[in-house]
Design an enzyme around this catalytic site. Structure first.
Site, PDB file in Angstrom:
ATOM      1  N   THR A 211     -66.696  27.886  31.336  1.00  0.00           N
ATOM      2  CA  THR A 211     -66.844  26.421  31.377  1.00  0.00           C
ATOM      3  C   THR A 211     -65.463  25.860  31.671  1.00  0.00           C
ATOM      4  OG1 THR A 211     -68.697  26.333  29.871  1.00  0.00           O
ATOM      5  CG2 THR A 211     -67.212  24.449  29.835  1.00  0.00           C
TER       6      THR A 211
ATOM      7  N   GLY B 217     -67.655  26.239  24.267  1.00  0.00           N
ATOM      8  CA  GLY B 217     -68.109  27.086  23.179  1.00  0.00           C
ATOM      9  C   GLY B 217     -69.598  26.980  23.030  1.00  0.00           C
TER      10      GLY B 217
ATOM     11  N   GLY C 100     -72.541  25.407  22.538  1.00  0.00           N
ATOM     12  CA  GLY C 100     -72.790  23.977  22.650  1.00  0.00           C
ATOM     13  C   GLY C 100     -73.592  23.369  21.522  1.00  0.00           C
TER      14      GLY C 100
ATOM     15  N   ASP D 106     -73.518  20.944  25.083  1.00  0.00           N
ATOM     16  CA  ASP D 106     -72.694  19.859  24.554  1.00  0.00           C
ATOM     17  C   ASP D 106     -71.889  19.128  25.628  1.00  0.00           C
ATOM     18  OD1 ASP D 106     -71.335  22.333  24.968  1.00  0.00           O
ATOM     19  OD2 ASP D 106     -69.612  21.533  23.892  1.00  0.00           O
TER      20      ASP D 106
END
Ligand code: ASP
Length: 631
Positions: free
Chosen positions: A492, A543, A545, A523
C-alpha cells in the site's frame, strides 16, 4: 565495436590526424553538418569532454548543466578536476536535418557516458540533441545542446543515419525570416500547451510533424507522430510556457525555440523545439526535448519566496507495512521498492520546491508509486479472491479539510487522481465502484485501463499462496492476521506533506488485502481511519485495515496532537504501538505536524518509508533500522 566515439584507438587517431584533408568538401550542407558532428565525437574521444565542447560550441552556444549556461564560458571558469580524463562521452548521429539555406540544422542520436573514476565504473546511456549554426567562416558550431538520460542501454553507438526532409527543399521556395516570425514561433509555443490540454490528440497531430521526434529524461526517445503524441499526452498538461530565445533560418523553413515550462502540479522543466514548415503551410514541431528543471539551489524557485515560508517543508512516503525483514525480500524487490519510493519523493519534491501545494505533492508522489508494478496500488495491486482487482484511495487537504475518497475501482489507472477529482469536482467525499468510475468519465480527465493492466505475477503468486493457506472462507471476525508470510505482497502506498505555505495533506492508495472478498473496503478510503489531514497533523496508514477503521487510527493520532498537545511522534507511537498493537492490528503510519516534524511508526517488522526535505536529499528505508522519528 566500430563507432564514431571516444574509444577509437590512439593509433587510429594518429592516422586520422595525419591523413591529408579530403580534396573536396562534402557537397551538401547536411553532409558537412553530419561530418562535423562526427568530428566533434572523435575529438571528444581524443581530447576529452572539456576540450571538445570548447572547440565545437559556438561562442554563444548553450547547453543544460542542468540549467542553460554559455558552454564555453562555463568550461573556462570551471576548475579542472583530476578525474576529468576518466570521464568519457560517446555518441553518434542517427538523424540530421538542415534548413534549405544551410544555416541552421540539428542532429540527434544515442550517447553513452562512462565515469571510471569510481571503484565501479558508472555508465549512463542517453540521447543527445544539438542545434547547429553555420558560423561566418562557414563551419558548423553547436548553438544549443540538450541531452537526456535513457533507462536502458542504447542499441548501438553506430546507428544508420536518416536525413530529414527539409534539406531537400530548394532555398528559393522560402520567404526569409524576420523578428515578427520569431515572435510567431514563440506564440505557437505558448498556445500549444493549452491546445494539447484541451484537444489532446487532434492538437497533437496538428502540432507535431509525421516524422517528429521527442526526447525526455528517463524515457527512450520517441520517433514518429503516434509515438510522440503518446509520450507528449501521457505527461501532465503544461500550464506555463516562457520562451527564452527563438531563431529562424534565413530560408524560413526551419526554426527553433527554447525556454522554461511548468506543468500542472508545478513540475518545472526546460524545453527545446525545432519547427519546420513548407511554403503556405503552418509550422510543425519536428523535434522536441523536455528536460527537468531542478531548483537553482535547494528550495529556491524563480527567486520569489512564498508569502509565509515554512522552514521544515517536506514529504514523507510509505510503501506498506508487513512482517518482513530486508533480508527476506529478494534483492531485486528491495531495490525496486527503494527506487520507487525515491522517485516518488523526487516527484513530490519538485512540486514543493517550486511552491506547489502539499495536496499536489502527495498526489504526485502517490501517482509515481501507483504506476510502478512493485507496490500494491495501481499497477501491481493485489487480487481479490475472485481474481479481480478492487482499488481504494483517498486524499485530504489539511488546510480546508476537503477530502476525496474512492473504493472498489476496477479500471482507473491512478485511483488517487479520481479521489482528487471527487474532492474537487463533486459535492461528495466518498464514491464507490461504477458510480465513481462514471464520474471520472465525464470530462475525460481520468485515464481508464483494462483491468488486466493491474496484473502482476507477484500479486498472482501471493493470491495462490493465500488461497492455499486459506481453503475455508475467512472468518468474518476476527480477520486473518496481517501479512505474516515473509514473501507476502505488501505495498500500500501513502504520502504526507507540508508545503512552503504551511499547508498539510495526506494521500493513500491501495489494492487492499490479498484474497479479500470482492466488495470489501479497507481503511484507506475511510477518512480518519487510513487517511487524515488537518491544519496541524497529517497521517497516512498501512496495515490490517479493519483495525484502523475500528480505532479511527489516523484521526486518533491527530486528535492527540490537537487536543492533548502530544507531539506527532508520541501520538503516533501511542496509537500504533499501544492501541493497535494491543488490539492485534498490525501496521504502521507516517505522520507530519504543522512544523514539518515527522513520525514513522510500525508494529510490524517492516514498513517501507522515506523522506525528503528542503535540502532535496531523499532517504528511503524498508525496515526499522535508522528510521527517523520525531525529528
Ligand atoms: N490498509 C490496507 C487495507 O486494509 C492494506 C495495507 O495497508 O497493506 O486495505
Amino acid at each position: 565495436m566500430k563507432s564514431w566515439n571516444c574509444t577509437l584507438s590512439s593509433a587510429a587517431m594518429i592516422l586520422l590526424l595525419v591523413m591529408p584533408a579530403p580534396a573536396e568538401e562534402p557537397a551538401l550542407p547536411i553532409d558537412r553538418l553530419v561530418e562535423t558532428e562526427r568530428e566533434f565525437a572523435r575529438t571528444c574521444g581524443v581530447k576529452g569532454i572539456r576540450q571538445a565542447f570548447t572547440e565545437f560550441f559556438a561562442d554563444d552556444g548553450v547547453n543544460f548543466q542542468p540549467h542553460p549556461v554559455r558552454t564555453k564560458k562555463a568550461f573556462a571558469e570551471r576548475p579542472v578536476s583530476p578525474n576529468e580524463s576518466k570521464r568519457k562521452l560517446e555518441w553518434a548521429p542517427e538523424f540530421a536535418d538542415i534548413s534549405a539555406e544551410g544555416d541552421i540544422g540539428y542532429t540527434t542520436g544515442p550517447s553513452r557516458f562512462t565515469d571510471s573514476s569510481k571503484e565501479k565504473p558508472f555508465v549512463q546511456y542517453g540521447a543527445f540533441f544539438s542545434i547547429w549554426k553555420r558560423q561566418p567562416d562557414g563551419v558548423y558550431r553547436v548553438l544549443l545542446d540538450a541531452g537526456v538520460d535513457v533507462p536502458g542501454p542504447v542499441a548501438t553507438l553506430d546507428p544508420p543515419l536518416t536525413k530529414g526532409p527539409a534539406h531537400k527543399v530548394p532555398f528559393s521556395e522560402f520567404l526569409g525570416r524576420d523578428e515578427r516570425e520569431k515572435r510567431d514561433l514563440a506564440r505557437l509555443d505558448l498556445s500549444s500547451g493549452n491546445a494539447l490540454a484541451s484537444e489532446k490528440e487532434t492538437a497533437c497531430q496538428r502540432l507535431y510533424a509525421q516524422d517528429a521526434r521527442f526526447l525526455r529524461d528517463g524515457h527512450m526517445p520517441a520517433a514518429g507522430q503516434s509515438a510522440v503524441c503518446e509520450a507528449v499526452l501521457s505527461q501532465r498538461a503544461v500550464k506555463k510556457w516562457e520562451v527564452i530565445s527563438a531563431g529562424i533560418s534565413g530560408s524560413g523553413d526551419l526554426g527553433f525555440t527554447y525556454g522554461r515550462f511548468e506543468r500542472e502540479a508545478c513540475e518545472p522543466g526546460y524545453f527545446v523545439r525545432v519547427y519546420r514548415r513548407r511554403v503556405g503551410r503552418p509550422w510543425q514541431i519536428a523535434a522536441e526535448v523536455n528536460l527537468p528543471r531542478p531548483p537553482q539551489t535547494p528550495g529556491e524557485t524563480s527567486g520569489q519566496p512564498p508569502a509565509a515560508s515554512v522552514a521544515n517543508w517536506g514529504l514523507l512516503v510509505h510503501s506498506g507495512a508487513g512482517n518482513f525483514a530486508s533480508s527476506t525480500l529478494t534483492g531485486e524487490t528491495a531495490a525496486a521498492r527503494l527506487a520507487g519510493m525515491k522517485a516518488a519523493l523526487e516527484a513530490g519534491y519538485r512540486v514543493l520546491a517550486c511552491g506547489g501545494s502539499a495536496t499536489d505533492a502527495v498526489q504526485a508522489a502517490v501517482e509515481v508509486m501507483e504506476d510502478s508494478p512493485h507496490f500494491n496500488a495501481g499497477k501491481g495491486a493485489v487480487f481479490t479472491r475472485a481474481g479481480t482487482h478492487e482499488l481504494d484511495a483517498a486524499i485530504m487537504d489539511g488546510k480546508t479539510l476537503a477530502a476525496g475518497a474512492v473504493a472498489g475501482l476496477k479500471t482507473v489507472r491512478n485511483p488517487i487522481r479520481l479521489a482528487r477529482y471527487v474532492m474537487e469536482k463533486s459535492p461528495h467525499v466518498m464514491m464507490i465502484g461504477e458510480g465513481a468510475e462514471a464520474l471520472g468519465k465525464e470530462d475525460g480527465a481520468i485515464e481508464f485501463v483494462p483491468s488486466g493492466y493491474f496484473d502482476t505475477q507477484e500479486a498472482r503468486d501471493a493470491l495462490e499462496r493465500a488461497q492455499k493457506k486459506d481453503v475455508a472462507p475467512a472468518p468474518a471476525s476476527p480477520p486473518r492476521s496481517f501479512s505474516e508470510s515473509p514473501d507476502e505482497k505488501y505495498g500500500t502506498v501513502g504520502a504526507v506533506a507540508l508545503d512552503k505555505e504551511g499547508r498539510l495533506a495526506a494521500a493513500t492508495s491501495t489494492g487492499g488485502m490479498t484474497n479479500k472478498r470482492p466488495g470489501r473496503v479497507g481503511d484507506v478510503p475511510v477518512i480518519g481511519a487510513g487517511t487524515y489531514a488537518g491544519p496541524g497533523c497529517a497521517v497516512s496508514a498501512t496495515g490490517h485495515g479493519e483495525y484502523f477503521i475500528r480505532y479511527t487510527a489516523a484521526h486518533d493520532i491527530c486528535a492527540r496532537v490537537t487536543y492533548a498537545k502530544a507531539s506527532i511522534g508520541d501520538a503516533s507511537r501511542a496509537v500504533v504501538m499501544d492501541v493497535l498493537k494491543n488490539a492485534g492490528g498490525d501496521g504502521g503510519v507516517i505522520a507530519m505536524d504543522g512544523n514539518g516534524a515527522i513520525a514513522v511508526e510500525f508494529n510490524t517488522t517492516g514498513m517501507g518509508h522515506g523522506y525528503i526535505g528542503p535540502d532535496g536529499k531523499a532517504w528511503v528505508k524498508l525496515t526499522r533500522e535508522d528510521s527517523a522519528t520525531g525529528r
